[in-house]
Design a protein around this motif. Structure first.
Motif, PDB file in Angstrom:
ATOM      1  N   UNK A 157      61.713  34.406  17.225  1.00 40.86           N
ATOM      2  CA  UNK A 157      62.791  34.192  18.180  1.00 40.86           C
ATOM      3  C   UNK A 157      64.075  33.720  17.501  1.00 40.86           C
ATOM      4  N   UNK A 158      63.919  32.916  16.467  1.00 42.76           N
ATOM      5  CA  UNK A 158      65.076  32.326  15.790  1.00 42.76           C
ATOM      6  C   UNK A 158      65.033  32.734  14.319  1.00 42.76           C
ATOM      7  N   UNK A 159      65.330  33.993  14.094  1.00 43.24           N
ATOM      8  CA  UNK A 159      65.124  34.584  12.766  1.00 43.24           C
ATOM      9  C   UNK A 159      66.379  34.599  11.895  1.00 43.24           C
ATOM     10  N   UNK A 160      67.428  33.894  12.335  1.00 46.67           N
ATOM     11  CA  UNK A 160      68.620  33.757  11.498  1.00 46.67           C
ATOM     12  C   UNK A 160      69.028  32.286  11.475  1.00 46.67           C
ATOM     13  N   UNK A 161      69.785  31.903  10.462  1.00 45.00           N
ATOM     14  CA  UNK A 161      70.242  30.517  10.364  1.00 45.00           C
ATOM     15  C   UNK A 161      71.134  30.145  11.537  1.00 45.00           C
ATOM     16  N   UNK A 162      71.931  31.097  11.982  1.00 39.85           N
ATOM     17  CA  UNK A 162      72.811  30.845  13.125  1.00 39.85           C
ATOM     18  C   UNK A 162      72.004  30.529  14.389  1.00 39.85           C
ATOM     19  N   UNK A 163      70.965  31.309  14.624  1.00 37.35           N
ATOM     20  CA  UNK A 163      70.117  31.071  15.795  1.00 37.35           C
ATOM     21  C   UNK A 163      69.383  29.741  15.681  1.00 37.35           C
ATOM     22  N   UNK A 167      69.630  26.603  18.181  1.00 35.08           N
ATOM     23  CA  UNK A 167      68.430  26.019  18.794  1.00 35.08           C
ATOM     24  C   UNK A 167      68.461  24.498  18.685  1.00 35.08           C
ATOM     25  N   UNK A 168      68.781  23.987  17.505  1.00 35.26           N
ATOM     26  CA  UNK A 168      68.805  22.534  17.304  1.00 35.26           C
ATOM     27  C   UNK A 168      69.792  21.865  18.250  1.00 35.26           C
ATOM     28  N   UNK A 169      70.949  22.466  18.410  1.00 37.52           N
ATOM     29  CA  UNK A 169      71.975  21.908  19.287  1.00 37.52           C
ATOM     30  C   UNK A 169      71.519  21.919  20.747  1.00 37.52           C
ATOM     31  N   UNK A 170      70.996  23.057  21.196  1.00 39.31           N
ATOM     32  CA  UNK A 170      70.568  23.197  22.591  1.00 39.31           C
ATOM     33  C   UNK A 170      69.365  22.310  22.880  1.00 39.31           C
ATOM     34  N   UNK A 171      68.392  22.264  21.967  1.00 36.62           N
ATOM     35  CA  UNK A 171      67.173  21.480  22.188  1.00 36.62           C
ATOM     36  C   UNK A 171      67.472  19.988  22.263  1.00 36.62           C
ATOM     37  N   UNK A 172      68.346  19.490  21.393  1.00 35.63           N
ATOM     38  CA  UNK A 172      68.665  18.064  21.417  1.00 35.63           C
ATOM     39  C   UNK A 172      69.436  17.696  22.676  1.00 35.63           C
ATOM     40  N   UNK A 200      66.608  17.075  14.495  1.00 35.11           N
ATOM     41  CA  UNK A 200      67.547  18.078  14.988  1.00 35.11           C
ATOM     42  C   UNK A 200      68.994  17.624  14.848  1.00 35.11           C
ATOM     43  N   UNK A 201      69.207  16.323  15.062  1.00 41.37           N
ATOM     44  CA  UNK A 201      70.555  15.774  14.993  1.00 41.37           C
ATOM     45  C   UNK A 201      70.456  14.310  14.571  1.00 41.37           C
TER      46      UNK A 201
END
Length: 286
Positions: A157-163, A167-172, A200-201
């Protein structure tokens, strides 16, 4: 906190450790001015055990137990635990056993796991309100760990560094929103600011204290052993040199500083039992 090992030898050993902690800290507490607490509250998180094992640990002096339901969705639970021997019904049975014995029970769920949607999260929030009335809430984001069933799905699902950064931003941020909702929904329970957020942060744990959380759980495991319980990538305060007494004191000062940065203060030498637990124990309805 540890992994699961439900053997007689293991439970007997753990009961002896709990008993010694309670006895030793009881003698220390008498030496602290103004503190009349009979030792520390001992909280355990050692997984799914049978009723008799839970009872034995409780009678040894353990008073709190954390066992996350992880998700109230049976389908998602089976995705998280595809191994034989793990089942949603078994987890529910364990939670009911802990409540029946008299533990102060903590549970909660994971956020941003593959396959989860907002309906799942709403269902989880209502589950802890009506079906398992717990005293402590533990909610945290899924943190990627390779070579695991869910990790393999996450990788696709998150196969690039950008994704992954997104994810880290949205999840936190999602986690902190759910903390705020939890405080509104559950009221006077303990809500822990999970250390997983720091993976994540860097400041997310402290920000959570401004959004409903009121408990932090610093790592005090001796440094040589911390790496043996590295549950996920980026777990804070795991790597580094062995801690001397002076360095441990610095860790305490660091925690004090981080809590102050969030506009809060540490409350020491108190058990911190949430009012909900007191009401439940005394069978008081509001």
């Amino acid at each position: 906190q540890s992994g699961e090992l439900n053997t007689t030898k293991r439970i007997d050993w753990l009961a002896s450790v709990v008993k010694e902690i309670v006895q030793h800290t009881s003698s220390l507490s008498q030496k602290i001015d103004g503190n009349n607490l009979p030792g520390l509250r001992v909280a355990l998180s050692v997984g799914e055990l049978d009723y008799d094992s839970y009872k034995k640990l409780y009678e040894a002096g353990a008073s709190r137990y954390l066992l996350r339901i992880e998700t109230s969705s049976r389908d998602l639970y089976e995705q998280l635990h595809p191994q034989p021997g793990h089942s949603y019904d078994r987890r529910m049975q364990c939670l009911h056993s802990l409540l029946d014995i008299g533990y102060q029970v903590g549970s909660g769920f994971l956020l941003a796991i593959p396959g989860q949607n907002l309906r799942h999260i709403v269902r989880d929030l209502m589950f802890l309100k009506h079906e398992i009335p717990v005293d402590m809430i533990g909610i945290g984001p899924y943190v990627y760990e390779p070579h695991t069933p869910v990790g393999l799905i996450w990788e696709k699902m998150y196969n690039t560094q950008e994704k992954q950064n997104e994810y880290k931003s949205v999840a936190s941020e999602l986690t902190m929103i759910v903390y705020a909702l939890s405080r509104i929904i559950y009221g006077d329970v303990n809500i822990s600011a999970t250390t997983a957020l720091q993976a994540l942060s860097p400041n997310a744990r402290e920000l959570s204290l401004q959004r409903g959380a009121n408990v932090v759980m610093p790592i005090i495991t001796p440094s040589p052993y911390r790496g043996e319980y590295k549950l996920y990538q980026g777990k804070p305060c795991v790597d580094g040199p062995n801690k001397t007494a002076f360095e441990l004191q610095k860790c305490g000062s660091c925690l004090q500083h981080r809590i102050s940065w969030a506009g809060k203060s540490l409350k020491l030498f108190e058990w911190g039992d949430p009012p909900r637990f007191t009401r439940r124990k005394n069978k008081i309805d509001l």
